[in-house]
Write an enzyme that holds these catalytic residues in place. Sequence first.
Site, short mmCIF file in Angstrom:
data_model
loop_
_atom_site.label_atom_id
_atom_site.label_comp_id
_atom_site.label_asym_id
_atom_site.label_seq_id
_atom_site.Cartn_x
_atom_site.Cartn_y
_atom_site.Cartn_z
N GLU A 100 0.85 -1.20 0.00
CA GLU A 100 0.00 0.00 0.00
C GLU A 100 0.89 1.25 0.00
OE1 GLU A 100 -2.40 1.64 -0.70
OE2 GLU A 100 -4.06 1.40 0.69
N ASP A 101 0.33 2.38 -0.40
CA ASP A 101 1.11 3.63 -0.40
C ASP A 101 1.19 4.25 0.99
OD1 ASP A 101 -1.59 4.30 -0.40
OD2 ASP A 101 -1.45 5.77 -2.01
N ASP A 104 -3.61 5.80 6.54
CA ASP A 104 -4.05 7.07 7.11
C ASP A 104 -5.05 6.75 8.22
OD1 ASP A 104 -4.92 9.72 7.44
OD2 ASP A 104 -5.97 9.82 5.54
P1 5GP Z 1 -7.09 5.24 4.78
O1 5GP Z 1 -8.13 4.26 4.35
O2 5GP Z 1 -6.00 4.64 5.63
O3 5GP Z 1 -7.71 6.44 5.46
O4 5GP Z 1 -6.47 5.88 3.50
C1 5GP Z 1 -5.76 5.17 2.61
C2 5GP Z 1 -5.70 5.88 1.28
O5 5GP Z 1 -5.95 7.29 1.36
C3 5GP Z 1 -4.31 5.76 0.74
O6 5GP Z 1 -4.16 4.56 0.06
C4 5GP Z 1 -4.19 6.97 -0.15
O7 5GP Z 1 -4.67 6.69 -1.42
C5 5GP Z 1 -5.08 8.00 0.51
N1 5GP Z 1 -4.28 8.95 1.32
C6 5GP Z 1 -4.21 9.03 2.67
N2 5GP Z 1 -3.38 10.03 3.05
C7 5GP Z 1 -2.93 10.59 1.90
C8 5GP Z 1 -2.02 11.67 1.62
O8 5GP Z 1 -1.43 12.34 2.49
N3 5GP Z 1 -1.79 11.93 0.30
C9 5GP Z 1 -2.39 11.26 -0.71
N4 5GP Z 1 -2.09 11.60 -1.94
N5 5GP Z 1 -3.24 10.23 -0.48
C10 5GP Z 1 -3.50 9.91 0.81
#
Ligand code: 5GP
Length: 176
Positions: A100-101, A104
Site C-alpha cells: 500500500e502507499d 491514514d
Molecule cells: P485510509 O483508508 O487509511 O484512510 O487511506 C488510505 C488511502 O488514502 C491511501 O491509500 C491513499 O490513497 C489516501 N491517502 C491518505 N493520506 C494521503 C495523503 O497524504 N496523500 C495522498 N495523496 N493520499 C492519501
Amino acid sequence: MEIKLEDLKVLYSEEQLNTRIKEIAQELDNFYKGEEVTAICVLKGAVMFATELVKDLNMPVKMEFIRLSSYGSGTSTSGKVNAVDIKLPDLNGKNVLIIEDIVDTGLTAKFLTDFIHMNFNVKSFKFCSLLDKKITRKVDIEPDYYGFEVDNRFVVGFGLDYDGYYRNLRYIGYKS
Ligand code: 5GP
C-alpha cells in the site's frame, strides 16, 4: 486547495526512498526465507512503491493488482472504502503481502485485511505500506512493515496523487 508543483517541498527524497525500500525488501527476505509470495499492489497509489520493492525481493513473487479508493479528488478521506476492482486468484495456502502507499485512517488496511481473511485461508498475511500516518488513525490497525512515518499533512509523489496529478514525482513532497 490547489497544489502547485512550485509549492512542493521534499519530505523524502528519491535517495531516501530507494535506501529505505531496499531495507524493507531485506526485512521481507528475512521473513519469507525464500518461500513464494503473492504481492498485492493496491492501485493506484502503491504502484511506484510496489514495482520498486518487488525488484529487490529474492523469493519467487507473483504480482496481483487491485483497485480501491477512499479519497475523492480532495485532500481528505471520504471515510468509506470503495472496492473498485478486486479480482484475485485462489490465495488459499499462500503467503500474501499487501503493498500500500500510505495508511491514514486505517480503513483501507482494515477493509483489505478483513477481505483477505474472509475469503481465503492464507498461509501468512503481511501488510506493507510505504508511509504511515499514525496520528490520523481511526481504526486499530498497524502495518507490519512501513517505510516512513508522516505527520498529519497531505503528501504527494512516488505514486501518491493530488486530483490525479504528481504520482510521477520521484520524491514524496508536501505543500509548503
Ligand atoms: P485510509 O483508508 O487509511 O484512510 O487511506 C488510505 C488511502 O488514502 C491511501 O491509500 C491513499 O490513497 C489516501 N491517502 C491518505 N493520506 C494521503 C495523503 O497524504 N496523500 C495522498 N495523496 N493520499 C492519501
